[in-house]
Design an enzyme around this catalytic site. Structure first.
Site, mmCIF file in Angstrom:
data_model
loop_
_atom_site.group_PDB
_atom_site.id
_atom_site.type_symbol
_atom_site.label_atom_id
_atom_site.label_comp_id
_atom_site.label_asym_id
_atom_site.label_seq_id
_atom_site.Cartn_x
_atom_site.Cartn_y
_atom_site.Cartn_z
ATOM 1 N N SER A 63 0.795 -1.239 0.000
ATOM 2 C CA SER A 63 0.000 0.000 0.000
ATOM 3 C C SER A 63 0.823 1.283 0.000
ATOM 4 C CB SER A 63 -0.920 0.027 1.222
ATOM 5 O OG SER A 63 -1.962 -0.897 1.052
ATOM 6 N N LYS A 66 0.342 3.529 -2.867
ATOM 7 C CA LYS A 66 -0.837 4.414 -2.993
ATOM 8 C C LYS A 66 -0.479 5.893 -2.875
ATOM 9 C CE LYS A 66 -3.744 0.652 -1.361
ATOM 10 N NZ LYS A 66 -4.368 -0.043 -0.231
ATOM 11 N N TYR A 239 -4.580 3.873 8.260
ATOM 12 C CA TYR A 239 -5.960 3.342 8.408
ATOM 13 C C TYR A 239 -6.535 3.639 9.789
ATOM 14 C CZ TYR A 239 -3.882 1.257 4.402
ATOM 15 O OH TYR A 239 -3.220 1.109 3.231
HETATM 16 O O1 DON Z 1 -4.807 -4.805 -1.656
HETATM 17 C C1 DON Z 1 -4.266 -5.291 -0.688
HETATM 18 O O2 DON Z 1 -4.897 -5.816 0.219
HETATM 19 C C2 DON Z 1 -2.742 -5.230 -0.593
HETATM 20 N N1 DON Z 1 -2.173 -5.321 -1.914
HETATM 21 C C3 DON Z 1 -2.286 -3.940 0.026
HETATM 22 C C4 DON Z 1 -2.848 -3.691 1.401
HETATM 23 C C5 DON Z 1 -1.959 -2.927 2.271
HETATM 24 O O3 DON Z 1 -0.753 -2.874 2.095
HETATM 25 C C6 DON Z 1 -2.565 -2.305 3.465
HETATM 26 N N2 DON Z 1 -1.567 -1.660 4.286
HETATM 27 N N3 DON Z 1 -1.281 -1.731 5.422
#
Ligand code: DON
Length: 303
Positions: A63, A66, A239
């Site tokens: 993430s 992002k 989050y």
């Molecule tokens: O889409 C997902 O669930 C993962 N590729 C990324 C989620 C993520 O890294 C959340 N961060 N803490």
């Protein structure tokens, strides 16, 4: 300030928590990493880099990607980006579906998965190749031309990505997807699979410490847009733990389930810490502790 000495002190201070937390298993290929790994890097706005531990070891950025897709969409599309995604903290997990229905398919912010899917969609519309645009940007900003995707991680996420598929289709049902859902998901899974080291990422977030100026001096974002990205990182980057992160660390930050966290000290440096053991909110346990120790030891925070 002797950054190298500070990083060594931080490394010493986090030893007791190394190995705590759990590696992400919902993307099976991420589960293979040793949770005791730890690295941390600091890159000054002038390009000097300091590091300790596994700071040169590439890991899955997940993430953290992002932040960069948001910056690239904002630089091309300006405020129009905010018509399709909000900028309020969600107070919910990164992959939650519940708020989306109440809020008619408009995600709370660009850092929860739903919001990031909207941004990837927009970047795909704007560039025709969202993931390639992201990779080229990160190669340039990190100064590392070998930054690349990890096809094993991308395939593993695609195979197990039921929730992201559900989020994307749900938003499409509200008219909040411009590209075909399958195309957006593919670019999103690949963007999350990028493998970078703490050194690469500390350098790559330098443009946020330089108020929007890229490593080569060209402008990516206006000063105001750079402030906006930093503000959304502070309030939404970790989050439902964003309050805890602001309280303990006091910097704009963004985590990923690969165990990385980037943080920005405006005018001064980019930071990146990596340790794969995660807490219940999906943030690195040792990473949070290291950034907490760093700002406590140095007194450097935005507050
Ligand atoms: O889409 C997902 O669930 C993962 N590729 C990324 C989620 C993520 O890294 C959340 N961060 N803490």
């Amino acid at each position: 300030m002797d950054y190298q000495a500070v990083l060594h002190d931080v490394w010493d201070a986090v030893r007791p928590v190394l190995g705590q937390g759990r590696v992400a298993t919902y993307i099976p290929a991420l589960a293979a990493v040793d949770p005791r790994r730890f690295g941390m890097a600091l890159a000054t706005v002038d390009g000097d880099v300091y590091g300790v531990g596994d700071w040169r070891e590439p890991f899955s950025i997940q993430s953290i990607s992002k932040v960069f897709t948001l910056a690239m969409a904002l630089s091309r599309d300006g405020d129009a980006v905010w018509r399709r995604v909000g900028k309020e903290p969600s107070g919910n997990p990164f992959n939650s579906l519940v708020q989306l229905e109440y809020e008619h398919g408009i995600p709370r912010n660009p850092f929860i998965n739903a919001g990031a899917l909207v941004i990837t969609d927009r970047l795909q519309q704007l560039t025709g190749d969202a993931r390639g645009t992201l990779r080229d940007f990160l190669r340039a900003e990190s100064g590392n031309p070998s930054v690349d995707f990890d096809p094993v991680i991308a395939a593993s996420e695609a195979e197990h990505g039921h929730r992201n598929r559900a989020l994307a289709h749900f938003m499409a049902s509200y008219g909040n997807m411009e590209s075909p859902v399958s195309e957006v998901l593919e670019h999103y899974f690949w963007q999350c699979s990028l493998a970078m080291s703490c050194a690469d990422l500390a350098r790559a977030c330098g443009f946020l410490a330089r108020h929007g100026e890229r490593a080569d001096g060209a402008r990516l974002l206006t000063r105001s847009q750079a402030k906006q990205v930093n503000a959304v990182m502070l309030t939404c980057g970790t989050y439902d733990a964003a309050g805890e992160f602001a309280y303990r660390v006091g910097l704009p930050g963004k985590s990923g389930v690969g165990g990385g966290i980037i943080a920005v000290i405006p005018n001064r440096c980019g930071l990146c810490v990596w340790s794969p053991g995660l807490d219940a909110q999906g943030n690195s346990v040792a990473g949070m502790e290291a950034l907490d120790q760093f700002t406590t030891l140095t007194g450097l925070s935005i507050f």
